[in-house]
Each structure stands twice: as structure tokens, then as C-alpha cells.
Design an enzyme around this catalytic site. Structure first.
Site, PDB file in Angstrom:
ATOM      1  N   CYS A  82       0.858  -1.265   0.074  1.00 25.39           N
ATOM      2  CA  CYS A  82      -0.005   0.055   0.190  1.00 25.39           C
ATOM      3  C   CYS A  82       0.843   1.203   0.148  1.00 25.39           C
ATOM      4  CB  CYS A  82      -1.047  -0.024   1.235  1.00 25.39           C
ATOM      5  SG  CYS A  82      -2.104  -1.529   1.100  1.00 25.39           S
ATOM      6  N   CYS A 213     -13.967   0.754   6.410  1.00 24.08           N
ATOM      7  CA  CYS A 213     -12.856   0.133   5.658  1.00 24.08           C
ATOM      8  C   CYS A 213     -12.731   0.678   4.289  1.00 24.08           C
ATOM      9  CB  CYS A 213     -13.223  -1.389   5.297  1.00 24.08           C
ATOM     10  SG  CYS A 213     -13.567  -2.269   6.994  1.00 24.08           S
ATOM     11  N   CYS A 214     -11.602   0.841   3.849  1.00 23.74           N
ATOM     12  CA  CYS A 214     -11.407   1.658   2.289  1.00 23.74           C
ATOM     13  C   CYS A 214     -11.853   0.651   1.303  1.00 23.74           C
ATOM     14  CB  CYS A 214     -10.238   2.065   2.295  1.00 23.74           C
ATOM     15  SG  CYS A 214      -8.784   0.786   1.917  1.00 23.74           S
TER      16      CYS A 214
END
Length: 394
Positions: A82, A213-214
Site C-alpha cells: 500500500c 474500511c476503504c
């Protein structure tokens, strides 16, 4: 080493859900062209390029960049989970600072699939083996739960237990995120939320609900990084520079059984301290931050790891509104990963673009007034944390 590295141009494309997105090469083309146009140069001027992505075949960076042009300049592909976008930026900044190049392009993209993140290979050791050993020792087995919400949900529960915080506090971060994203034309989710709506969404793990949550997202972003001398010689803008930057990876503390450490708290804290020391800046001097809110829990942990508030005080920090407009520091004016979206390879460079616009005064309704410093935090488990401080120079 050169004294100052300038961000001469930034660009991105609107983020989208997988079902509504163009392919990765089209996304990257749009972001790169926007960054080059913003800098006022063409691709032939770029001496090196760093392409960040996680999910794609080798040399996808070249394939994407060839849609803009084929100049023969070296293209290096970067994958750091990420934190991939910021890792590409780190390498670009390092190339310019060292004198190896004067004009470097960093770009990141991701064409994601629907659903939770998952590992791709089952015939070799997992990069998350140590993480899984720790989480299983602490929590036991949790069949059917994706690894990322399990790690971060566990860290959130550990924080609540340590400091006696009501886990509903996390939901307020989602509400704030949507409120900020409402003014961002690049964001995926812009509709407002209430705390009750966040808490009523399906529970994923521990204190995490779905709206904390993304989402899986597709998108691309890019930055042109140059030396100050090159910028002045070529008539490029010099008003935003990288004042300091640090990248850290795991130390033994990541696997000491503290789930907050497992999700990168110590990596973030170390990188932030290095940046503050190098720049001679106190975190209280910073009034706008783009930080890695892959889950509401990580935003809250990052407040403390970055030194924006003291350890154990994040609940009061949120309750007092010190994380938004009118407070001490505006966190994620873009809407962050939770609302803008999180295309892994693009995220760090999208954060860069937002902060450059903030320092230029070009963030429209998201603008934070009077900012001269801007902080970026991007983390990838496995692990890498990149913290970057930008400064307004003119």
C-alpha cells in the site's frame, strides 16, 4: 546532495470502483499527461521514471507509459504494497537529490478487483507469514476473515482496551472522511454519513464495520520531481519543495505481540521523527496532513504515531474537532482512502497531489487556509512506511 528537490507538477484522474474503471494503462496515461502539463514539460524532458503498482504483470509501468511516449529513458517498476506510490516518489526524490538526474517522473496506478485484498500465491512462503503467526497467537483462528481487517480490527480492539476508549469513536472518522470528500471531484464516495449509519453497516471484524474500511479502487496519480536549478533554468515552478522524507521498514517490535505495532505504529513513529528532525519542524507546526486511513483504526493510530496528538489522547483529539477544519490540523482533506479510494499503487502519489494543491492554494473548497507545511503518511504492511514533509517556498 542537493539542498532542495521541487515538485514541479502533479496530476491524477478521478478514482472509480472496479466495475466503472478504465484499464490501468488508460488511467496511468491520464495521470501522467496531467502531471506533465501541470509542470509545463513533455515526456522527452523526463530522464527517469518510477512506476508504482501492486497487481499487474512485470513491466506494466512501461506499457502504461508508452501510451504517452517512447523516449528510451529508464522505467523502473516499484511494488511495496500500500506504500507503493510513496515508494516510487521516494526513489524519484532520491535520484534528484543525489544528482543522478534533474527531472524524474513518479507515477502510480492500480486496476483492482472487487472484494478484500488477498495473497496471490499459495505455492511459496507468504510475505505475511510473521504477521499471521502473531495474529493467530493473540486471537486464535478466524476462518473466513480477510487478513487486513483482521490485523487492523485487532489493533483497534487493543487500543480500546489499553486506553478505555469506546470503539464507536472510530465511526466518527468515517463521518469526517465523507464530509471532506464531498468537495473532492476525484473521490469515489461523497455522500454524507452519520455515526449510526457507519455502526449499522455489516460488521467485518472487531470494532470494524464495512463503512470503516476503504474500498477496492482503481485510479492513477503522478508527480514530476526536479532539482531547483533545473526548475529555474527551464522556467518551471519552484513553489513547493520536499523539505524532508523518510522510509522505514519493520523492526522486531512489529512482531512483539502488540497488534498496534503489527500494523506499523513503530514504523510510522520512526519515520515521522526522522522527518521532523531533518526539517527542524515540530508536529504542532503542521496544519494539513494526508495520512493512511485504510481503516478508521489506522487513522486514529496515525494521529498519535505522527505526533499530532499525545499517545492515548486521540479520543479527545477527535471529540474536540482537532482533526478537521476549524481544529488544529486538517487530516485527509481529500477524503482519504476511506472516501477518495485506495488504488494501492496510486495512493501515495494522490496524497502528494492533494498536498501540493493545498500548498499552492489550489484546493478549492477543500483549501486549508494559511498552510506553509504539509505532511504525508503512506504505509504498506510487510512492510514500509513513508513520511514526506512538503514546504511552500514562494
Amino acid at each position: 546532495m542537493r539542498d532542495r528537490v521541487v515538485v514541479a507538477g502533479v496530476g491524477m484522474v478521478p478514482f472509480a470502483t472496479p466495475s466503472r474503471s478504465d484499464s490501468y494503462d488508460v488511467l496511468a496515461e491520464g495521470a501522467v499527461k496531467a502531471a506533465l502539463a501541470d509542470a509545463g514539460i513533455d515526456l522527452a524532458t523526463v530522464q527517469q521514471a518510477y512506476a508504482g503498482y501492486v497487481y499487474g504483470d512485470s513491466t506494466s509501468g512501461q506499457n502504461a507509459l508508452y501510451r504517452v511516449g517512447m523516449t528510451g529513458a529508464p522505467v523502473l517498476n516499484v511494488n511495496n504494497n500500500c506504500s507503493t506510490g510513496s515508494s516510487a516518489l521516494f526513489l524519484a526524490r532520491q535520484a534528484v537529490a543525489s544528482g543522478a538526474a534533474d527531472c524524474v517522473l513518479a507515477f502510480g496506478f492500480e486496476q483492482m478487483q472487487r472484494g478484500a485484498l488477498r495473497t496471490q500465491w499459495d505455492d511459496r512462503p507468504s510475505a505475511f507469514r510473521r504477521f499471521d503467526e502473531v495474529i493467530t497467537k493473540v486471537q486464535g483462528e478466524a476462518e473466513g476473515v480477510p487478513f487486513a481487517p483482521r490485523y487492523f480490527g485487532g489493533a483497534g480492539a487493543a487500543y480500546c482496551e489499553k486506553y478505555g476508549m469506546d470503539p464507536t469513536v472510530f465511526a466518527r472518522i468515517s463521518v469526517k472522511s465523507r464530509r471532506h470528500a464531498a468537495h473532492n471531484p476525484y473521490a469515489v464516495f461523497t455522500d454524507p454519513l452519520t455515526v449510526d449509519e457507519v455502526l449499522a453497516s455489516p460488521r467485518i471484524f472487531g470494532p470494524l464495520t464495512r463503512l470503516q474500511c476503504c474500498p477496492p479502487t482503481c485510479g492513477a496519480a503522478a508527480a514530476v520531481v526536479v532539482s531547483e536549478d533545473f526548475a529555474r533554468a527551464n522556467g518551471l515552478r519552484t513553489d513547493v519543495a520536499i523539505a524532508a522524507q523518510a522510509m522505514t521498514t519493520d523492526t522486531p517490535s512489529s512482531f512483539d505481540g502488540d497488534l498496534m505495532h503489527l500494523v506499523g505504529y513503530d514504523m510510522t513513529r520512526s519515520a515521522a521523527r526522522q522527518v521532523y528532525e531533518a526539517a527542524g519542524v515540530d508536529p504542532r507546526d503542521i496544519h494539513v496532513v494526508e495520512l493512511h486511513d485504510c481503516f478508521t483504526i489506522n487513522e486514529l493510530l496515525s494521529y498519535e504515531a505522527l505526533g499530532l496528538t499525545l499517545e492515548g489522547t486521540a479520543e479527545k483529539f477527535i471529540a474536540d474537532g482537532d482533526n478537521t477544519y476549524g481544529g488544529r490540523v486538517v487530516t485527509n482533506p481529500s477524503g482519504g482512502l476511506l472516501s477518495k479510494g485506495h488504488p494501492l499503487g496510486a495512493t501515495g502519489l494522490a496524497q502528494c497531489a492533494e498536498l501540493v494543491w493545498q500548498l499552492r492554494g489550489e484546493a478549492d473548497k477543500r483549501q486549508v487556509e494559511g498552510v506553509n507545511l504539509a505532511l504525508q503518511h503512506n504505509i504498506g504492511l510487510g512492510g514500509a512506511a513513508v513520511v514526506t514533509l512538503y514546504e511552500k517556498t514562494g
